[in-house]
Design an enzyme around this catalytic site. Structure first.
Site, PDB file in Angstrom:
ATOM      1  N   ARG A   1       0.825  -1.204   0.000  1.00 20.32           N
ATOM      2  CA  ARG A   1       0.000   0.000   0.000  1.00 20.32           C
ATOM      3  C   ARG A   1       0.859   1.254   0.000  1.00 20.32           C
ATOM      4  O   ARG A   1       2.011   1.240   0.401  1.00 20.32           O
ATOM      5  CB  ARG A   1      -0.934   0.013   1.205  1.00 20.32           C
ATOM      6  CG  ARG A   1      -2.176  -0.858   1.015  1.00 20.32           C
ATOM      7  CD  ARG A   1      -3.124  -0.774   2.194  1.00 20.32           C
ATOM      8  NE  ARG A   1      -2.527  -1.286   3.410  1.00 20.32           N
ATOM      9  CZ  ARG A   1      -2.066  -0.545   4.393  1.00 20.32           C
ATOM     10  NH1 ARG A   1      -2.158   0.779   4.333  1.00 20.32           N
ATOM     11  NH2 ARG A   1      -1.534  -1.092   5.457  1.00 20.32           N
TER      12      ARG A   1
ATOM     13  N   LYS B   1      -8.558  -2.278   1.332  1.00 15.11           N
ATOM     14  CA  LYS B   1      -8.356  -1.405   2.475  1.00 15.11           C
ATOM     15  C   LYS B   1      -9.030  -0.040   2.254  1.00 15.11           C
ATOM     16  O   LYS B   1      -9.426   0.626   3.209  1.00 15.11           O
ATOM     17  CB  LYS B   1      -6.867  -1.262   2.794  1.00 15.11           C
ATOM     18  CG  LYS B   1      -6.292  -2.482   3.555  1.00 15.11           C
ATOM     19  CD  LYS B   1      -6.985  -2.634   4.876  1.00 15.11           C
ATOM     20  CE  LYS B   1      -6.449  -3.531   5.953  1.00 15.11           C
ATOM     21  NZ  LYS B   1      -5.651  -4.660   5.826  1.00 15.11           N
TER      22      LYS B   1
ATOM     23  N   HIS C   1     -10.221  -3.296  12.854  1.00 11.55           N
ATOM     24  CA  HIS C   1      -9.149  -3.929  12.069  1.00 11.55           C
ATOM     25  C   HIS C   1      -8.706  -5.168  12.839  1.00 11.55           C
ATOM     26  O   HIS C   1      -7.716  -5.151  13.560  1.00 11.55           O
ATOM     27  CB  HIS C   1      -7.977  -2.968  11.866  1.00 11.55           C
ATOM     28  CG  HIS C   1      -6.934  -3.507  10.934  1.00 11.55           C
ATOM     29  ND1 HIS C   1      -5.605  -3.163  11.033  1.00 11.55           N
ATOM     30  CD2 HIS C   1      -7.026  -4.355   9.880  1.00 11.55           C
ATOM     31  CE1 HIS C   1      -4.928  -3.790  10.082  1.00 11.55           C
ATOM     32  NE2 HIS C   1      -5.756  -4.507   9.378  1.00 11.55           N
TER      33      HIS C   1
ATOM     34  N   SER D   1      -0.457  -4.797  10.260  1.00 11.34           N
ATOM     35  CA  SER D   1      -0.056  -5.744   9.228  1.00 11.34           C
ATOM     36  C   SER D   1       1.115  -6.606   9.699  1.00 11.34           C
ATOM     37  O   SER D   1       2.086  -6.096  10.255  1.00 11.34           O
ATOM     38  CB  SER D   1       0.339  -4.964   7.983  1.00 11.34           C
ATOM     39  OG  SER D   1       0.582  -5.843   6.944  1.00 11.34           O
TER      40      SER D   1
ATOM     41  N   LYS E   1      -2.980 -11.529  12.567  1.00 17.10           N
ATOM     42  CA  LYS E   1      -4.447 -11.609  12.519  1.00 17.10           C
ATOM     43  C   LYS E   1      -4.901 -12.798  11.671  1.00 17.10           C
ATOM     44  O   LYS E   1      -5.716 -13.605  12.108  1.00 17.10           O
ATOM     45  CB  LYS E   1      -5.046 -10.319  11.930  1.00 17.10           C
ATOM     46  CG  LYS E   1      -4.855  -9.078  12.769  1.00 17.10           C
ATOM     47  CD  LYS E   1      -5.523  -7.868  12.141  1.00 17.10           C
ATOM     48  CE  LYS E   1      -5.013  -7.540  10.761  1.00 17.10           C
ATOM     49  NZ  LYS E   1      -3.585  -7.202  10.676  1.00 17.10           N
ATOM     50  N   THR E   2      -4.367 -12.871  10.447  1.00 18.92           N
ATOM     51  CA  THR E   2      -4.794 -13.937   9.539  1.00 18.92           C
ATOM     52  C   THR E   2      -4.318 -15.302  10.040  1.00 18.92           C
ATOM     53  O   THR E   2      -5.095 -16.261  10.105  1.00 18.92           O
ATOM     54  CB  THR E   2      -4.257 -13.656   8.117  1.00 18.92           C
ATOM     55  OG1 THR E   2      -4.725 -12.374   7.706  1.00 18.92           O
ATOM     56  CG2 THR E   2      -4.724 -14.708   7.120  1.00 18.92           C
TER      57      THR E   2
ATOM     58  N   ASP F   1      -9.646 -10.136   8.868  1.00 14.62           N
ATOM     59  CA  ASP F   1      -9.076  -8.781   8.819  1.00 14.62           C
ATOM     60  C   ASP F   1     -10.004  -7.616   9.153  1.00 14.62           C
ATOM     61  O   ASP F   1      -9.559  -6.632   9.710  1.00 14.62           O
ATOM     62  CB  ASP F   1      -8.501  -8.563   7.410  1.00 14.62           C
ATOM     63  CG  ASP F   1      -7.525  -7.404   7.343  1.00 14.62           C
ATOM     64  OD1 ASP F   1      -6.612  -7.363   8.167  1.00 14.62           O
ATOM     65  OD2 ASP F   1      -7.689  -6.546   6.459  1.00 14.62           O
TER      66      ASP F   1
ATOM     67  N   ARG G   1       1.323 -12.481  -1.400  1.00 10.88           N
ATOM     68  CA  ARG G   1      -0.016 -12.616  -0.817  1.00 10.88           C
ATOM     69  C   ARG G   1      -0.876 -13.622  -1.560  1.00 10.88           C
ATOM     70  O   ARG G   1      -0.720 -13.814  -2.761  1.00 10.88           O
ATOM     71  CB  ARG G   1      -0.747 -11.267  -0.896  1.00 10.88           C
ATOM     72  CG  ARG G   1      -0.163 -10.166  -0.061  1.00 10.88           C
ATOM     73  CD  ARG G   1      -0.761 -10.183   1.322  1.00 10.88           C
ATOM     74  NE  ARG G   1      -0.281  -9.076   2.130  1.00 10.88           N
ATOM     75  CZ  ARG G   1      -0.856  -8.702   3.263  1.00 10.88           C
ATOM     76  NH1 ARG G   1      -1.936  -9.324   3.697  1.00 10.88           N
ATOM     77  NH2 ARG G   1      -0.356  -7.715   3.963  1.00 10.88           N
TER      78      ARG G   1
HETATM   79  N1  LIG Z   1       4.632 -16.268  16.772  1.00 11.45           N
HETATM   80  C1  LIG Z   1       3.990 -15.905  15.672  1.00 11.45           C
HETATM   81  N2  LIG Z   1       2.701 -15.524  15.722  1.00 11.45           N
HETATM   82  C2  LIG Z   1       2.048 -15.134  14.613  1.00 11.45           C
HETATM   83  N3  LIG Z   1       2.603 -15.095  13.377  1.00 11.45           N
HETATM   84  C3  LIG Z   1       3.890 -15.485  13.253  1.00 11.45           C
HETATM   85  C4  LIG Z   1       4.639 -15.898  14.378  1.00 11.45           C
HETATM   86  N4  LIG Z   1       5.878 -16.206  13.956  1.00 11.45           N
HETATM   87  C5  LIG Z   1       5.907 -16.011  12.642  1.00 11.45           C
HETATM   88  N5  LIG Z   1       4.715 -15.571  12.178  1.00 11.45           N
HETATM   89  C6  LIG Z   1       4.432 -15.199  10.773  1.00 11.45           C
HETATM   90  O1  LIG Z   1       4.076 -13.833  10.769  1.00 11.45           O
HETATM   91  C7  LIG Z   1       3.137 -13.567   9.740  1.00 11.45           C
HETATM   92  C8  LIG Z   1       1.872 -12.959  10.310  1.00 11.45           C
HETATM   93  O2  LIG Z   1       1.159 -12.448   9.223  1.00 11.45           O
HETATM   94  P1  LIG Z   1      -0.395 -12.349   9.113  1.00 11.45           P
HETATM   95  O3  LIG Z   1      -1.058 -13.367   9.945  1.00 11.45           O
HETATM   96  O4  LIG Z   1      -0.729 -12.335   7.656  1.00 11.45           O
HETATM   97  O5  LIG Z   1      -0.598 -10.905   9.714  1.00 11.45           O
HETATM   98  P2  LIG Z   1      -1.805  -9.915   9.578  1.00 11.45           P
HETATM   99  O6  LIG Z   1      -2.966 -10.697   9.116  1.00 11.45           O
HETATM  100  O7  LIG Z   1      -1.977  -9.363  10.936  1.00 11.45           O
HETATM  101  O8  LIG Z   1      -1.352  -8.896   8.591  1.00 11.45           O
HETATM  102  C9  LIG Z   1       2.848 -14.877   9.063  1.00 11.45           C
HETATM  103  O9  LIG Z   1       3.657 -14.960   7.925  1.00 11.45           O
HETATM  104  C10 LIG Z   1       3.266 -15.898  10.125  1.00 11.45           C
HETATM  105  O10 LIG Z   1       3.676 -17.109   9.572  1.00 11.45           O
HETATM  106  C1  LIG Z   2      -3.837  -5.944   3.111  1.00 14.12           C
HETATM  107  C2  LIG Z   2      -3.311  -5.536   4.205  1.00 14.12           C
HETATM  108  O1  LIG Z   2      -3.670  -6.170   5.374  1.00 14.12           O
HETATM  109  P1  LIG Z   2      -2.897  -7.027   6.466  1.00 14.12           P
HETATM  110  O2  LIG Z   2      -1.460  -6.926   6.202  1.00 14.12           O
HETATM  111  O3  LIG Z   2      -3.311  -6.418   7.747  1.00 14.12           O
HETATM  112  O4  LIG Z   2      -3.403  -8.432   6.337  1.00 14.12           O
HETATM  113  C3  LIG Z   2      -2.476  -4.359   4.163  1.00 14.12           C
HETATM  114  O5  LIG Z   2      -2.193  -3.820   5.228  1.00 14.12           O
HETATM  115  O6  LIG Z   2      -2.119  -3.941   3.044  1.00 14.12           O
HETATM  116 CA   LIG Z   3      -4.734  -5.668   7.879  1.00 14.14          CA
HETATM  117 MN   LIG Z   4      -4.052 -10.339   7.377  1.00 17.62          MN
END
Ligand SMILES: Nc1ncnc2c1ncn2[C@@H]1O[C@H](COP(=O)(O)OP(=O)(O)O)[C@@H](O)[C@H]1O
Ligand SMILES: C=C(OP(=O)(O)O)C(=O)O
Ligand SMILES: [Ca+2]
Ligand SMILES: [Mn+2]
Length: 661
Positions: A179, A324, A343, A361, A365-366, A380, A445
């Site tokens: 972004r 977003k 969020h 980010s 969360k995911t 999200d 992604r």
């Molecule tokens: N202890 C941990 N807890 C959560 N995620 C972790 C951890 N260690 C490594 N990761 C990695 O960090 C990233 C978290 O990203 P994601 O869940 O997509 O974040 P968000 O959805 O908040 O943007 C993933 O690639 C995950 O595999």
């Molecule tokens: C798509 C996004 O969400 P997130 O990384 O929180 O999953 C972003 O922040 O660009």
């Molecule tokens: Ca997000």
């Molecule tokens: Mn996410």
């Protein structure tokens, strides 16, 4: 026998015994009577190749069954009328506002001329002669195509589109792979001037109405100049009472498939009655904005006009801007209805206990909301209303860097036919994706429909949350892996929104760096953070939710010397929160941040629960702890003059809930 192998029968180059150039039919020793005929199936019912091809496809089944009362004829008329209204609606969306009323629009792919368009174009019966060439041109639009159709469009016409070994569509988002928050602008008018959060710390960079219209015209002219555009009509928010209709007009099949996956997909019946959208995105991302235009500082601009209910995207093809961008819109529309937009990820246990996962980010969360032992409501974006929680979206957008089948099996398995895989690297022959490869970007992604997660909760709604988990990826390595928070502490950390930004998701961030982002999503909120905070406090209090702070970042030292906390440990911590066992644990209070930390959690080494134990150099730990506390204090200074909610007592408690040193 149905199989005529070589040496068994005859083979010729012509259709008759003598080839066109007079070559004699090649004869083997076998006599005519012995020739093997393939009579295992009846011959095709076609005289020509074209006829054969016409047999292959059938019209989609009518979505509304013909009813006896209406009769076939009546239904037919209303169907024509309905299609005319749809064309008018799309023509109106694509209208240039300085010239003719709207382009002549035609449904269907212009390259398929032989396939008669499903509907003839809308005629503008104006007696005047067209004054611009653009008025002579038709805009072809591809409306809510299916994933298979979008695959074909992408592979045929968009460079960098490939099918991976698991069936996902690999695409490139171009120069931007994250972004561009510094290029996001919001129209400041009489209403938004008072309503929105402006100035220091706010994500809302102002622009005026006129400049918005200049950019809108630029995007619309660009889109109308193309051979064809994609139109998606979809929904946001699974709460039927507060559903928002969105239209996305884009130039790329990639963008259309991304939004097909990310927004809620209408049923054919819902689509028939779609009507006028509540909000429209014009994604002309391949085309730059004009830097001679007032306010433009780069070639990228993401412009939001709340009065017009429109968003214009120029100069970035990163698909996350659309998702977003709509989230920002929800952060404006929902609080107006006393609904809190969040969020956060969200899941629900077998006993109906709901957990929210807030975080910036890359904080998890995911990853953590996608839990094989629980039902996924969303990864999200959510709403929390009087009815409980609802997902805003219809899909998930997972980070793929270093994705492993063992650690994240559900996300791994969701990368299949229909899924958009952005900016990944794959083997040119086997098409196997190398998820460790950062050659294009670290922010690789996957965007997939939520039902690709086997235990998705559909419809994506649930009761009021029991646990509110604040995720922070602490690159300093001084926050405990888990702390139980008082309501005031929850609000303090919610308003602070601390994490270390992980490289990639936002442009220009190459190394993790400490950041504070109010409400764990300052880039998307539209109102002052204290408005959302007050609503969260009120709801948590009313429904008795417990707040938790979970560090998914470093332990044993800062980024560079320590290590990221093992995902398996974080999952066990989260399990203990869900089960209620962590609420019953023994706690001690940390210095400086005053956090309540458990002394034991099943399956997690007790020594890591207090981060001081994991640092070999205790002085370095203390210095780093004080450094981070100082950053918190400095950041919170910007909020000390605001009252949170009606209660000045809560405001005082929140101010006292920060680090003391
Ligand atoms: N202890 C941990 N807890 C959560 N995620 C972790 C951890 N260690 C490594 N990761 C990695 O960090 C990233 C978290 O990203 P994601 O869940 O997509 O974040 P968000 O959805 O908040 O943007 C993933 O690639 C995950 O595999
Ligand atoms: C798509 C996004 O969400 P997130 O990384 O929180 O999953 C972003 O922040 O660009
Ligand atoms: Ca997000
Ligand atoms: Mn996410």
């Amino acid at each position: 026998m149905a199989n005529c192998g070589i040496g068994n029968g005859e083979f010729s180059f012509g259709s008759s015994g003598v080839g066109q150039n007079g070559l004699a039919k090649i004869q083997t020793q076998r006599k005519e009577a012995d020739v093997c005929h393939d009579d295992s199936a009846a011959p095709v019912k076609a005289q020509t190749i074209d006829e054969l091809h016409s047999l292959q496809k059938k019209k989609s089944a009518p979505t509304t069954p013909l009813t006896d009362t209406q009769g076939a004829f009546a239904n037919n008329i209303s169907e024509i009328e309905r299609q005319k209204l749809q064309l008018q609606s799309i023509s109106a969306s694509l209208a240039s506002l300085t010239r003719e009323t709207g382009p002549k629009v035609v449904k269907g792919d212009p390259s398929r001329k032989h396939e008669a368009p499903k509907v003839t174009h809308v005629h503008h019966f104006t007696p005047t002669i067209a004054v611009s060439d653009s008025a002579l041109k038709f805009t072809h639009f591809l409306y809510n195509l299916s994933p298979a159709e979008l695959y074909e469009q992408a592979i045929k016409y968009e460079k960098g589109s490939f099918i991976t070994s698991t069936g996902a569509l690999a695409t490139l988002s171009g120069a931007k792979t994250g972004r561009s928050p510094r290029d996001k602008r919001v129209v400041k008018d009489e209403t938004t001037e008072d309503e929105l959060w402006w100035g220091k710390g706010s994500p809302n960079i102002e622009m005026d109405e006129h400049t918005f219209m200049v950019n809108r015209e630029r995007a619309v002219d660009y889109l109308n100049s193309l051979d064809k555009v994609f139109v998606n009509d979809q929904f946001l928010n699974w709460d039927p009472e507060h559903r928002i209709k969105v239209r996305i007009i884009s130039a790329r099949a990639y963008h259309s498939l991304f939004m097909h996956n990310m927004c809620i997909r209408p049923t054919p019946e819902e689509l028939e009655n779609f009507g006028t959208p509540d909000f429209t995105i014009y994604n002309a991302g391949q085309f730059p904005c004009n830097r001679y235009t007032h306010y433009m500082t780069t070639s990228t601009s993401i412009d939001l006009n709340l009065a017009r209910r429109e968003m214009v995207i120029l100069g970035t093809q990163y698909a996350g801007e659309m998702k977003k961008g709509l989230f920002s819109v929800m952060h404006y529309l929902m609080p107006k209805r006393q609904i809190l937009s969040l969020h956060s990820g969200c899941n629900i246990g077998k006993d109906g206990d709901v957990a929210l996962f807030f975080g910036l980010s890359g904080t998890g969360k995911t990853t953590l909301s996608t839990d094989h032992n629980r039902y996924l409501i969303g990864d999200d974006e959510h709403c929390w209303s009087e009815n409980g929680v609802s997902n805003i979206e219809g899909g998930c957008y997972a980070k793929c860097i270093d994705l492993s089948k063992e650690k994240e099996p559900d996300i791994w398995n969701a990368i299949k036919f229909g899924t958009v895989l952005e900016n990944v690297v794959f083997d040119e022959h086997t098409r196997e994706v190398d998820h460790s490869d950062k050659s294009v970007t670290e922010n690789t992604r996957a965007a997939y429909p939520i039902e690709y997660i086997p235990n998705a909760k559909i419809p994506c709604v649930g009761p009021h949350p029991k646990n509110v988990i604040l995720l922070a990826c602490d690159a300093f390595g001084v926050l405990p892996p888990v702390s139980k928070l008082s309501l005031a502490q929850t609000m303090y950390h919610f308003i602070s929104g601390y994490t270390a930004l992980v490289a990639g998701t936002e442009e220009g961030v190459k190394e993790p760096q400490a950041t504070f982002s109010a409400c764990f999503g300052a880039a998307f909120i539209m109102l002052h953070p204290t408005k959302y905070a007050a609503m969260l406090a009120e709801k948590m209090q009313k429904h008795g939710a417990t707040g938790w702070l979970v560090n998914t970042g470093w332990s044993g030292g800062s980024y560079g010397s320590g290590n990221r906390i093992k995902l398996a440990y974080t999952r066990r911590i989260i399990n203990a929160i869900h089960s209620g066992s962590l609420l019953e644990a023994n706690y001690k209070k940390t210095d400086v941040f005053g956090l309540e930390i458990p002394t034991e959690i099943e399956g997690v080494p007790s020594e890591i629960l207090d981060p001081v134990n994991t640092w070999p150099d205790k002085k370095a730990y203390n210095d780093t702890l004080l450094k981070l506390a100082g950053l918190f204090k400095k950041n919170f200074g910007g909020f000390t003059n605001y009252k949170i909610g009606k209660d000045s007592k809560l405001t005082e408690e929140i101010l006292a809930a920060g680090p003391i040193f």
